[in-house]
Scaffold this active site. Structure first.
Site, PDB file in Angstrom:
ATOM      1  CG  ASP A   1      -1.921  -1.192   1.367  1.00 15.16           C
ATOM      2  OD1 ASP A   1      -2.479  -1.344   0.116  1.00 15.16           O
ATOM      3  OD2 ASP A   1      -1.929  -1.843   2.369  1.00 15.16           O
TER       4      ASP A   1
ATOM      5  CG  HIS B   1      11.667  11.830  -6.156  1.00 15.05           C
ATOM      6  ND1 HIS B   1      12.042  12.918  -5.764  1.00 15.05           N
ATOM      7  CD2 HIS B   1      10.697  11.462  -5.727  1.00 15.05           C
ATOM      8  CE1 HIS B   1      11.154  13.646  -5.013  1.00 15.05           C
ATOM      9  NE2 HIS B   1      10.240  12.557  -4.810  1.00 15.05           N
TER      10      HIS B   1
ATOM     11  CG  ASP C   1      14.601  21.283  -1.218  1.00 15.72           C
ATOM     12  OD1 ASP C   1      14.985  20.349  -0.630  1.00 15.72           O
ATOM     13  OD2 ASP C   1      13.891  22.403  -0.479  1.00 15.72           O
ATOM     14  N   GLY C   2      17.818  19.459  -2.564  1.00 14.67           N
ATOM     15  CA  GLY C   2      19.128  19.597  -1.692  1.00 14.67           C
ATOM     16  C   GLY C   2      18.843  19.789  -0.430  1.00 14.67           C
TER      17      GLY C   2
ATOM     18  CG  HIS D   1       7.061  14.865  -1.310  1.00 13.42           C
ATOM     19  ND1 HIS D   1       7.897  15.806  -2.318  1.00 13.42           N
ATOM     20  CD2 HIS D   1       7.323  13.772  -1.948  1.00 13.42           C
ATOM     21  CE1 HIS D   1       8.479  15.094  -3.348  1.00 13.42           C
ATOM     22  NE2 HIS D   1       7.975  13.808  -3.088  1.00 13.42           N
TER      23      HIS D   1
ATOM     24  N   GLY E   1      -1.838   3.472  -6.498  1.00 11.66           N
ATOM     25  CA  GLY E   1      -0.531   3.877  -7.328  1.00 11.66           C
ATOM     26  C   GLY E   1       0.227   4.722  -6.361  1.00 11.66           C
TER      27      GLY E   1
ATOM     28  N   GLY F   1      -0.674   7.163  -4.186  1.00  8.55           N
ATOM     29  CA  GLY F   1      -1.360   7.092  -3.232  1.00  8.55           C
ATOM     30  C   GLY F   1      -0.919   6.485  -1.846  1.00  8.55           C
TER      31      GLY F   1
ATOM     32  CD  GLU G   1       6.780  13.756   4.910  1.00 10.03           C
ATOM     33  OE1 GLU G   1       5.906  13.818   4.203  1.00 10.03           O
ATOM     34  OE2 GLU G   1       7.170  14.997   5.364  1.00 10.03           O
TER      35      GLU G   1
ATOM     36  CG  HIS H   1       1.425  14.277   4.847  1.00  8.50           C
ATOM     37  ND1 HIS H   1       0.494  15.137   5.329  1.00  8.50           N
ATOM     38  CD2 HIS H   1       2.568  14.952   5.068  1.00  8.50           C
ATOM     39  CE1 HIS H   1       0.990  16.414   5.617  1.00  8.50           C
ATOM     40  NE2 HIS H   1       2.343  16.089   5.757  1.00  8.50           N
TER      41      HIS H   1
HETATM   42 ZN    ZN Z   1       3.914  17.520   6.121  1.00  3.94          ZN
END
Ligand code: ZN
Length: 262
Positions: A154, A164, A171-172, A179, A186, A188, A215, A218
């Site tokens: 999942d 990626h 952003d380095g 994120h 998929g 998700g 994370e 989320h």
């Molecule tokens: Zn967050």
């Protein structure tokens, strides 16, 4: 349903292609600061730079309110400092603690796959940390999490630098740390960690457990919280990770989606 991720990707592209409004006067801000602010507000607060200077001031005021800064609608040192802090890459615009449409998993037995490992830590350590980061959510809900090698997992976890493959390049070192996508098929639920960070188990560098636990909020359907004591607050802040339990705000958020543990 990975619509949230797709939306952010589109917005990020728009932000880079639209003309910038003139900088609102202010002796202490430079053009570079203003450009950075436009990009920040476009990405995190869904600012549309077509809205011009007035729209910019309104969005800036919204951002200042969200982060409990003095609300001026103008760029200043405090506001710029906030925009430069290490943080999660997901947007903050949200009067809700869940994503639009309340996407959530329909099963309580979730699987995850770790596709690659950061060289910063031993593989067994990463595995333990990832499982612990899921367990803080399992502790207060009926959810359970199991690591598998199957492509059908999942939640897919990866470490990556720069671009990626999802249209949201990292952003380095610093600023965006990771994120993740709202629940769905998929991409998700997937969580990506910026390999340019120095991942650690301590308060030096970036603590992998704290970022992963955020994370995975989320991945399970929570958006950001305005509560600075919440795990789902968008900025990274080190706290002790021994015997870590979710803050109250996050418990309320996740239980609003999945209910309590039996
Ligand atoms: Zn967050």
């Amino acid at each position: 349903m990975a619509s949230a991720g797709a939306l952010f990707a589109v917005l990020a592209v728009l932000a880079h292609s639209l003309a910038l409004p003139l900088p609102p006067g202010g002796m202490d801000t430079t053009l570079a600061d203003h450009k950075r602010a436009v990009e920040y507000l476009s990405h995190y607060f869904l600012y549309n730079s077509k809205a011009g200077e007035h729209g910019f001031e309104e969005k800036l005021a919204e951002m200042q309110r969200y982060f409990r800064l003095t609300v001026t609608g103008h760029l200043n040192v405090d506001t710029m400092a906030m925009m430069k802090k290490p943080r999660c890459g997901m947007p903050d615009v949200a009067d809700f603690t869940v994503f639009p449409g309340r996407p959530k998993w329909t099963t309580t037995s979730l699987t995850y796959r770790i596709t690659n490992y950061t060289p910063d830590l031993p593989v067994t350590t990463v595995r333990q940390i990832i499982q612990r980061a899921f367990d803080v959510w399992a502790e207060v809900t009926p959810l359970s999490f199991r690591r598998v090698n199957s492509r059908n997992a999942d939640i897919v976890i990866q470490f990556a630098s720069g671009s990626h493959g999802d249209g949201l390049p990292f952003d380095g070192q610093g600023n965006v740390l990771a994120h993740a996508y709202a629940p769905g098929p998929g991409i998700g639920g997937d969580a990506h960690f910026d390999e340019d960070e120095k991942w650690t188990t301590t308060q030096l560098g970036t603590n992998l457990f704290l970022v992963a636990a955020h994370e995975f909020g989320h991945s399970l359907g929570l958006s950001h919280s305005e509560d600075p004591s919440a795990l789902m607050y968008p900025f990274y802040a080190y706290v002790r990770t021994n015997n870590y339990h979710l803050p109250r705000d996050d418990v309320r958020g996740i239980q609003s989606l999945y209910g309590r543990r039996w």
